[in-house]
Structure formats: structure tokens, C-alpha cells
Design an enzyme around this catalytic site. Structure first.
Site, short mmCIF file in Angstrom:
data_model
loop_
_atom_site.label_atom_id
_atom_site.label_comp_id
_atom_site.label_asym_id
_atom_site.label_seq_id
_atom_site.Cartn_x
_atom_site.Cartn_y
_atom_site.Cartn_z
N ASP A 191 0.85 -1.19 0.00
CA ASP A 191 0.00 0.00 0.00
C ASP A 191 0.89 1.24 0.00
OD1 ASP A 191 -2.34 -1.42 0.11
OD2 ASP A 191 -2.73 -1.06 2.23
N ARG B 37 -0.94 -0.93 -8.83
CA ARG B 37 -2.30 -0.45 -8.51
C ARG B 37 -2.30 1.06 -8.66
NH1 ARG B 37 -3.66 -1.04 -2.45
NH2 ARG B 37 -3.82 -3.24 -2.97
N THR C 268 -10.51 2.04 -8.34
CA THR C 268 -11.40 3.21 -8.29
C THR C 268 -12.85 2.74 -8.29
OG1 THR C 268 -12.00 5.29 -9.37
CG2 THR C 268 -11.42 3.47 -10.83
N ARG D 269 -9.05 7.73 10.84
CA ARG D 269 -7.93 8.37 10.13
C ARG D 269 -8.28 8.60 8.67
NH1 ARG D 269 -4.77 5.72 13.68
NH2 ARG D 269 -4.70 3.85 12.41
#
Ligand SMILES: Cc1cc2nc3c(=O)[nH]c(=O)nc-3n(C[C@H](O)[C@H](O)[C@H](O)COP(=O)(O)OP(=O)(O)OC[C@H]3O[C@@H](n4cnc5c(N)ncnc54)[C@H](O)[C@@H]3O)c2cc1C
Length: 306
Positions: A132, A182, A224, A286
Site C-alpha cells: 500500500d 495499482r 477506483t 484516520r
């Protein structure tokens, strides 16, 4: 102002108790997080895989400030990968890893060692890992670690964020053969010096980056929920003759599930990002604090399945 309020709330155990017991919260958590334990993650994965989807699992937990926490996160991923392999859920299921959860903020070498151990476990289980991407202060470090990991584990996936001005160039760098990338818009609050600020600029950047990746030799992963960007992805897949084995769409667990099914039905590869773990409070708060517009994002998702 709103951001400061949400951030303050994210650190308050009193507010956490209040939020945790509110009926609305339970619905939000149930909708967007697979559950607290590894069993919950496996259960959600089985359902999605049975529906023809691929999965990437994220063990929730950031704010890692000690080596013990970082190693515990690594160990959970090792356990998860063993169980996914034993259950026959690989290669459909892979894992998404935040380097900050593995120690990146206080010891980059530790984060690399932990990520490497997870890549080795994924490899043994017939699965893959995607790193990520977090805020822009970690981009260089994350891409450096990615490059080192790819020497032995070339299928390790990168994440690039279209809102960063640098990303079109990063896409070119990472569009070579076998490179899994990604592409997402980006979820953090970033300064104008490094990031486009308006939705229109971010969307235009997303399309430029998508064009680079889809015309390249790598394996694009278009993350998306935006219908216009999905339509453009479908168009470029036809134009560049990319079948379901040469790119994929990705969406978050609980967001636009009907659209996920529609894409699977149309023959596309669709991977759902499934977060699990008991650290959901900090995670959701967050996300809201980083980008208060996410409040609308979660609210809209609760109202609609399309
Ligand atoms: C699989 C995956 C992995 C991700 N990984 C990262 C990461 O590593 N780092 C990072 O910074 N960010 C990551 N993100 C988050 C990402 O950067 C965005 O913050 C998030 O996806 C929202 O952007 P969007 O492209 O979905 O569109 P948005 O700008 O949120 O929405 C655009 C349009 O999409 C439609 N839409 C959106 N949501 C809904 C809904 N619930 N119901 C109906 N229509 C909707 C609406 O038409 C809306 O106007 C990830 C996202 C995904 C899907």
C-alpha cells in the site's frame, strides 16, 4: 477544522467507546471491515472467491511504534498466508501491506525484513503481496523497498496515487514487463507543492497515468469506484487488447458491490480489498481525518450498493 476534530476524536478512548457502541457505527464497520479475526477474513474471502472475485487482504493496524508491534503484524500476515494456502484460496487471494505497520517510520531495515518475510510466505503459498502507499513523505522509501523486494519477488505490487504530481513519471518507470501496479486517486491530505488539489486535476492525472500503464507492458490494477474512470479503463482495455489476465479492476470491500458483480459478469478480473482486524476505529477515523470528503464516501456507500 473538521480534520482537527476528527483527529482529536481518533485519539480519545471516550469517543471511541461512544462511536463503537453507536448503531450507525456498527453498520459502517460491518459494511467496510470483514471482522476482527483471521477467521472473519477467511470467511469473507471464501464468499468473494465463490462469486468469481479476487481478493487482497489488509490486516488493520497502523501507528506501529515498537519492533514488537511490527513483528506481531508480520506474524499475522504469515499466519494468514498459511491459512489462505491451506484453504485453497490462493492465488485468488493476495495481501496488501502497509510498510508503516511493519516499522517503516522508525526502522526502514526492519520494515524491509518484515516485508521480505511476508513476500517469502506469499510465494510459498502461491500468492502475492502489494505494498500500500501512504503519505508522500514515505513514497521514496516505499518505492526503494519495492525495488529491493522485486529482485527476489518480482510479482510484488506497487501502488501509485494519481493525485501526486510525480506519479505519471513513476508510472512510466514502473510500466515494464511483469510489473504489477495499482493506480488509485490517493487518500491522504497532501500539500499543493506535491499534489493536485482539485478533483478535476486528480481525475485528469488518473487518466494520463491509466494510459501510461495500459499502453505499457506491466499488469495495471485500476483501483477506483468512479464510473467515468471505470468506463475509460474498459475502453483502454479494448483499445490495447487487454483481456482479464492482463489487467484488473479493484474496489474496497462494501463499496459498490453491484458494480463489482457487473464487472465480473462482463468478464473482467475484479479484486476486492478486504480490511480486517480490531483496529478498525483508528482506520476509519484516520481515513475521515485524512480526507473529510471520505465522510461522504462512506455515507454514500451505506445508502447505495450500485
Ligand atoms: C482497492 C483499493 C486500494 C486502495 N489503496 C490505496 C493506497 O494504497 N493508498 C491510498 O492513498 N489510497 C488507496 N485507495 C483509496 C483511493 O486512493 C481513494 O481514496 C478512494 O478509492 C476513493 O477514490 P475513487 O477513485 O474511488 O473515487 P471518488 O473520488 O471517491 O468518487 C468518484 C465517483 O465515484 C462514484 N462513487 C464513489 N463511491 C461510490 C459509492 N460508494 N457509491 C456509488 N458511487 C460511488 C461517484 O460517482 C463519485 O463521484 C485504495 C482504493 C481502492 C479501491
Amino acid at each position: 477544522m473538521l480534520r482537527s476534530v476528527i483527529l482529536a476524536a481518533s485519539r480519545s478512548s471516550q469517543v471511541e467507546r461512544l462511536v463503537a457502541t453507536a448503531p450507525f457505527t456498527r453498520d459502517v464497520v460491518r459494511r467496510f471491515v470483514a471482522g476482527a479475526g483471521t477467521d472473519d477474513a477467511l470467511r469473507a474471502t471464501r464468499v468473494l472467491v465463490a462469486d468469481g472475485q479476487a481478493v487482497t487482504l489488509d490486516f488493520l493496524g497502523e501507528d506501529t511504534v515498537t519492533p514488537e508491534q511490527a513483528n506481531a503484524t508480520r506474524d499475522e500476515y504469515l499466519r494468514l498466508l498459511r491459512l489462505l494456502g491451506a484453504a485453497g484460496l490462493t492465488p485468488a487471494a493476495e495481501v496488501s501491506v502497509k510498510l508503516s505497520a511493519l516499522g517503516q517510520l522508525f526502522d526502514e531495515q526492519l520494515a524491509y525484513d518484515n516485508a521480505r518475510a511476508i513476500c517469502a510466505a506469499a510465494d510459498a503459498a502461491g500468492s502475492t503481496v502489494t505494498l500500500d502507499m501512504e503519505d508522500h513523505t514515505t513514497t521514496d522509501s516505499t518505492l526503494d523497498i519495492l525495488a529491493k523486494l522485486r529482485k527476489d519477488y518480482p510479482s510484488t505490487g506497487a501502488v501509485l496515487q494519481a493525485y501526486l504530481r510525480r506519479t505519471e513519471s513513476d508510472c512510466r518507470e514502473l510500466s515494464g514487463a511483469g510489473s504489477r501496479v495499482r493506480l488509485c486517486k490517493g487518500a491522504y491530505k497532501e500539500p499543493e507543492s506535491v499534489a493536485y488539489q482539485s478533483a478535476r486535476e486528480v481525475d485528469k492525472s488518473y487518466v494520463r497515468c491509466l494510459n501510461v500503464l495500459m499502453s505499457g507492458d506491466g499488469y495495471p490494477m485500476l483501483a477506483t469506484h468512479d464510473p467515468r474512470l471505470i468506463a475509460i479503463g474498459e475502453d483502454r482495455a479494448r483499445w490495447f487488447d487487454r483481456g482479464p489476465e492482463r489487467f484488473e479492476f479493484q474496489m474496497l470491500f462494501g463499496i459498490r458491490p453491484e458494480e463489482q458483480k457487473r464487472l465480473v459478469g462482463d468478464g473482467y478480473t475484479v479484486r476486492t480489498y478486504v480490511p480486517y482486524g480490531d483496529q478498525w476505529y483508528g482506520y476509519l477515523m484516520r481515513r475521515l481525518a485524512e480526507r473529510p470528503a471520505n465522510m461522504m464516501f462512506f455515507g454514500r456507500a451505506l445508502m447505495s450498493k450500485k
